[in-house]
Design a protein around this motif. Structure first.
Motif, PDB file in Angstrom:
ATOM      1  N   THR A 123       1.672  -8.311   1.935  1.00 21.63           N
ATOM      2  CA  THR A 123       1.292  -9.115   1.031  1.00 21.63           C
ATOM      3  C   THR A 123      -0.054  -8.622   0.384  1.00 21.63           C
ATOM      4  OG1 THR A 123       2.044 -11.114   2.367  1.00 21.63           O
ATOM      5  CG2 THR A 123       0.719 -11.718   0.668  1.00 21.63           C
ATOM      6  N   ALA A 124      -0.490  -8.841  -0.655  1.00 25.00           N
ATOM      7  CA  ALA A 124      -1.713  -8.402  -1.641  1.00 25.00           C
ATOM      8  C   ALA A 124      -2.403  -9.474  -2.184  1.00 25.00           C
ATOM      9  CB  ALA A 124      -1.195  -7.478  -2.744  1.00 25.00           C
ATOM     10  N   PHE A 125      -3.547  -9.153  -2.138  1.00 26.30           N
ATOM     11  CA  PHE A 125      -4.555 -10.357  -2.646  1.00 26.30           C
ATOM     12  C   PHE A 125      -5.583  -9.502  -3.582  1.00 26.30           C
ATOM     13  CE2 PHE A 125      -3.296 -11.620   1.799  1.00 26.30           C
ATOM     14  CZ  PHE A 125      -2.877 -13.006   1.306  1.00 26.30           C
ATOM     15  N   ASP A 126      -5.954 -10.234  -4.727  1.00 28.47           N
ATOM     16  CA  ASP A 126      -7.092  -9.731  -5.610  1.00 28.47           C
ATOM     17  C   ASP A 126      -8.325  -9.808  -4.761  1.00 28.47           C
ATOM     18  OD1 ASP A 126      -9.255 -10.357  -7.612  1.00 28.47           O
ATOM     19  OD2 ASP A 126      -7.625  -9.834  -8.726  1.00 28.47           O
ATOM     20  N   TYR A 167       5.872  -8.556  -0.277  1.00 29.57           N
ATOM     21  CA  TYR A 167       7.031  -7.636  -0.093  1.00 29.57           C
ATOM     22  C   TYR A 167       7.609  -8.246   1.189  1.00 29.57           C
ATOM     23  CZ  TYR A 167      10.129  -4.079   1.823  1.00 29.57           C
ATOM     24  OH  TYR A 167      11.158  -3.224   2.347  1.00 29.57           O
ATOM     25  N   THR A 168       8.922  -9.227   1.287  1.00 26.92           N
ATOM     26  CA  THR A 168       9.239  -9.565   2.439  1.00 26.92           C
ATOM     27  C   THR A 168      10.224  -8.687   3.078  1.00 26.92           C
ATOM     28  OG1 THR A 168       9.060 -11.819   1.435  1.00 26.92           O
ATOM     29  CG2 THR A 168      10.642 -11.600   3.234  1.00 26.92           C
ATOM     30  N   VAL A 169      10.261  -8.541   4.205  1.00 19.70           N
ATOM     31  CA  VAL A 169      11.214  -7.465   4.840  1.00 19.70           C
ATOM     32  C   VAL A 169      12.708  -8.035   4.934  1.00 19.70           C
ATOM     33  CG1 VAL A 169      11.735  -6.234   7.205  1.00 19.70           C
ATOM     34  CG2 VAL A 169       9.554  -6.612   6.450  1.00 19.70           C
ATOM     35  N   PRO A 170      13.589  -7.436   4.488  1.00 17.18           N
ATOM     36  CA  PRO A 170      14.965  -7.693   3.911  1.00 17.18           C
ATOM     37  C   PRO A 170      15.734  -8.218   5.603  1.00 17.18           C
ATOM     38  CG  PRO A 170      14.547  -5.711   3.062  1.00 17.18           C
ATOM     39  CD  PRO A 170      13.621  -5.889   3.804  1.00 17.18           C
ATOM     40  N   GLY A 171      16.355  -9.315   5.517  1.00 11.36           N
ATOM     41  CA  GLY A 171      17.026  -9.845   6.608  1.00 11.36           C
ATOM     42  C   GLY A 171      16.303 -10.122   7.598  1.00 11.36           C
ATOM     43  N   ARG A 172      16.833  -9.623   9.083  1.00 15.89           N
ATOM     44  CA  ARG A 172      15.905 -10.098   9.998  1.00 15.89           C
ATOM     45  C   ARG A 172      15.188  -8.770  10.752  1.00 15.89           C
ATOM     46  NH1 ARG A 172      16.492 -14.825  12.169  1.00 15.89           N
ATOM     47  NH2 ARG A 172      15.670 -13.894  14.242  1.00 15.89           N
ATOM     48  N   ILE A 198       6.228   1.570   0.139  1.00 16.84           N
ATOM     49  CA  ILE A 198       5.858   0.489  -0.580  1.00 16.84           C
ATOM     50  C   ILE A 198       4.662   1.011  -1.494  1.00 16.84           C
ATOM     51  CG2 ILE A 198       5.185  -1.939  -0.576  1.00 16.84           C
ATOM     52  CD1 ILE A 198       7.814  -1.219   0.774  1.00 16.84           C
ATOM     53  N   ASP A 199       4.657   0.528  -2.924  1.00 21.27           N
ATOM     54  CA  ASP A 199       3.929   0.777  -3.827  1.00 21.27           C
ATOM     55  C   ASP A 199       2.944  -0.409  -3.551  1.00 21.27           C
ATOM     56  OD1 ASP A 199       2.428   0.916  -6.337  1.00 21.27           O
ATOM     57  OD2 ASP A 199       3.904   2.011  -7.306  1.00 21.27           O
ATOM     58  N   LEU A 200       1.839  -0.147  -3.405  1.00 17.63           N
ATOM     59  CA  LEU A 200       0.672  -1.105  -3.138  1.00 17.63           C
ATOM     60  C   LEU A 200       0.085  -1.935  -4.384  1.00 17.63           C
ATOM     61  CD1 LEU A 200      -1.217   0.313  -0.034  1.00 17.63           C
ATOM     62  CD2 LEU A 200       0.652  -1.198   0.037  1.00 17.63           C
ATOM     63  N   LYS A 201       0.583  -1.040  -5.593  1.00 17.02           N
ATOM     64  CA  LYS A 201       0.042  -1.925  -6.722  1.00 17.02           C
ATOM     65  C   LYS A 201       0.925  -3.023  -7.076  1.00 17.02           C
ATOM     66  CE  LYS A 201      -1.905   2.506  -8.895  1.00 17.02           C
ATOM     67  NZ  LYS A 201      -1.756   3.418 -10.007  1.00 17.02           N
ATOM     68  N   ASP A 202       2.173  -3.016  -6.935  1.00 18.95           N
ATOM     69  CA  ASP A 202       3.135  -4.230  -7.318  1.00 18.95           C
ATOM     70  C   ASP A 202       3.946  -4.815  -6.144  1.00 18.95           C
ATOM     71  OD1 ASP A 202       4.832  -1.943  -7.053  1.00 18.95           O
ATOM     72  OD2 ASP A 202       4.843  -1.850  -9.378  1.00 18.95           O
ATOM     73  N   GLY A 203       4.105  -4.087  -4.864  1.00 16.17           N
ATOM     74  CA  GLY A 203       4.913  -4.401  -3.854  1.00 16.17           C
ATOM     75  C   GLY A 203       6.343  -3.882  -4.074  1.00 16.17           C
ATOM     76  N   ARG A 204       6.413  -3.189  -5.156  1.00 14.94           N
ATOM     77  CA  ARG A 204       7.976  -2.400  -4.859  1.00 14.94           C
ATOM     78  C   ARG A 204       8.380  -1.455  -3.806  1.00 14.94           C
ATOM     79  NH1 ARG A 204       9.070   0.797  -8.904  1.00 14.94           N
ATOM     80  NH2 ARG A 204       6.835   1.437  -9.208  1.00 14.94           N
ATOM     81  N   GLU A 205       9.421  -1.685  -3.305  1.00 11.75           N
ATOM     82  CA  GLU A 205       9.912  -0.734  -2.423  1.00 11.75           C
ATOM     83  C   GLU A 205      10.255   0.534  -3.204  1.00 11.75           C
ATOM     84  OE1 GLU A 205      13.676  -0.039   0.622  1.00 11.75           O
ATOM     85  OE2 GLU A 205      12.548  -1.937   0.824  1.00 11.75           O
ATOM     86  N   LEU A 206       9.906   1.924  -3.039  1.00 10.30           N
ATOM     87  CA  LEU A 206      10.097   2.993  -3.617  1.00 10.30           C
ATOM     88  C   LEU A 206      11.475   3.749  -3.251  1.00 10.30           C
ATOM     89  CD1 LEU A 206       6.465   4.336  -4.325  1.00 10.30           C
ATOM     90  CD2 LEU A 206       7.908   2.842  -5.692  1.00 10.30           C
ATOM     91  N   TRP A 207      11.535   3.830  -2.049  1.00  8.61           N
ATOM     92  CA  TRP A 207      12.641   4.396  -1.292  1.00  8.61           C
ATOM     93  C   TRP A 207      12.609   4.031   0.251  1.00  8.61           C
ATOM     94  CZ3 TRP A 207      10.792   7.471   2.471  1.00  8.61           C
ATOM     95  CH2 TRP A 207       9.529   8.024   2.198  1.00  8.61           C
TER      96      TRP A 207
END
Length: 426
Positions: free
Chosen positions: A89-92, A102-107, A139-148
């Motif tokens: 989770t990112a905060f200003d 970014y929520t970890v997929p599944g369990r 994880i791209d820490l600017k927007d939370g995208r999973e890159l690979w």
């Protein structure tokens, strides 16, 4: 006119009245000054004296209870980021508002993370299968995208970022068995350390680890990839590889007069400059920080102590009581010491960089203070008191960041915690 007439009376009564005025003012002023001084001392002690205090600017919402693994925090530009077992989770940094999650997929769960983030990318290791912590995701820490994401082997092993690379250490649990490295199905040392492109995950190289050695830890400096090795003869060594192709640059033993045992705990405190903490499990074993130059040449050795350690501006900084001691990395000699040696004070967090060393300290009477020292000399630059406890019942601090004029603290634990709080001098 009335005043002039009073000074001209023949009996001198008015004149004696005026003469007693200074004494009267002193009689009134001294108690007021004492009260004012006492009030100032109390205000300073409690953190309410203007120009001498730290005020809370924002708190992040409380986290749900977390696990003991997967916890980390990073600062990237105007964003602070918190990792826990189930989310990132990112905060200003200015306002404390949540920016993304970014929520970890599944369990699946986050087992561990990269210590540092490079080019605003951090690595997380996921347990998403029966094989345990077998997946690495960027994880791209600017927007939370999973890159690979990519697979990894073994029950443990470091991941690190730097020089445009994600470096992954694969391990084999049979390394610690009676089987020798390189025999049968055991993972060979020259297949265990690999790099992929930090942004795309495309394979780049596998490091040419010296024959008979196994990598146990990894870090990335701007011009070299570093690995702690266990080598034949039960000796711990340090190796450097070219970030472009993984070719070896140098390998040096960690020990000076005698070898460091292969079962020693070795961890990287800093990649650039290179500083390792080495702890041997024996009674008279090494328990120290070891510094190395860019060419692998041995530099200072500093015996370990204190709860907090950091490297900045060519110095190793170790907390002691409510203060800090700085050591020159090249020689290992003490450079300066600053802060309180009072046993009733303790350091709760430390940040070093940009020519400054910042300490948060706590007194046994539960008031918290800020001290800022010049990293070159140890001279005091600033000293303030918090208006209320910097943890405020939110748990022990685990990190400290600076953003412009704000001081941002990080914390995590198994109970509910506010992951970040921000403070400003007032």
């Amino acid at each position: 006119m009335g005043i002039r007439m009073a000074t001209r009376t023949t009996d001198g009564t008015a004149r004696r009245g005026w003469a007693r005025l200074p004494a009267l003012l002193v009689a009134i002023g001294v108690p007021l000054a004492l009260v004012g001084g006492l009030a100032s001392c109390v205000a300073s002690e409690l953190g309410y004296l203007p120009g001498d205090s730290m005020e809370r600017v924002w708190d992040a919402p409380r986290d749900r209870p977390a696990a003991e693994y997967g916890n980390a925090a990073w600062a990237v530009g105007d964003t602070v980021v918190r990792s826990r077992f189930d989310a990132v989770t990112a905060f200003d940094a200015r306002s404390g508002k949540r920016r993304w999650e970014y929520t970890v997929p599944g369990r699946a769960e986050i087992c561990t993370t990269s210590t540092a983030a490079s080019d605003a990318v951090a690595l997380i290791v996921l347990d998403d299968s029966r094989e345990g912590c077998a997946t690495v995701a960027a994880i791209d820490l600017k927007d939370g995208r999973e890159l690979w994401r990519t697979g990894r082997r073994g029950p443990g092993g470091d991941v690190a970022t730097g020089a445009g690379l994600a470096v992954i250490l694969d391990t084999d649990e049979r390394w610690d068995s009676e089987h020798a490295e390189g025999t049968g199905p055991v993972l060979r040392g020259d297949q265990a350390l690999r790099a992929v492109d930090l942004r795309t995950g495309a394979p780049r190289w596998k490091a040419a680890v010296p024959k008979g050695c196994l990598p146990r830890g990894v870090a990335v400096a701007p011009e070299r990839v570093l690995a702690a090795l266990t080598c034949a003869g039960d000796e711990a060594e340090l190796a450097a590889f070219a970030p472009a192709d993984g070719r070896p640059r140098w390998t040096v033993p960690l020990g000076e007069r005698r070898p460091v045992a292969a079962d020693a705990s070795v961890s990287f405190l800093s990649a650039e400059p290179t500083v390792l903490k080495v702890v041997e499990p024996t009674r008279h074993g090494v328990n120290a920080f070891l510094a190395f130059g860019q060419d692998g040449r041995r530099q200072g050795r500093i015996d370990a102590f204190g709860k907090h350690a950091a490297v900045a501006d060519g110095k190793l900084l170790l907390t002691s009581g409510g203060g800090v001691v700085a050591f020159d990395l090249a020689s290992g000699d003490e450079a300066w010491r600053a802060g309180s040696e009072d046993h009733r004070r303790s350091v709760t967090a430390m940040h070093a960089g940009g020519g400054r060393v910042t300490l948060l300290t706590r007194h046994s009477r539960d008031h918290d203070e800020l001290y800022v020292f010049d990293s070159a000399t140890g001279d005091t630059v600033d000293e303030r008191t918090f208006s209320r406890g910097e943890d405020d019942g939110n748990g022990e601090l685990t990190g400290l960041f600076r953003y412009e004029d704000l001081l941002v603290t990080a914390r995590w634990g198994t109970g509910k915690r506010r992951p970040f709080s921000a403070y400003r001098g007032s």
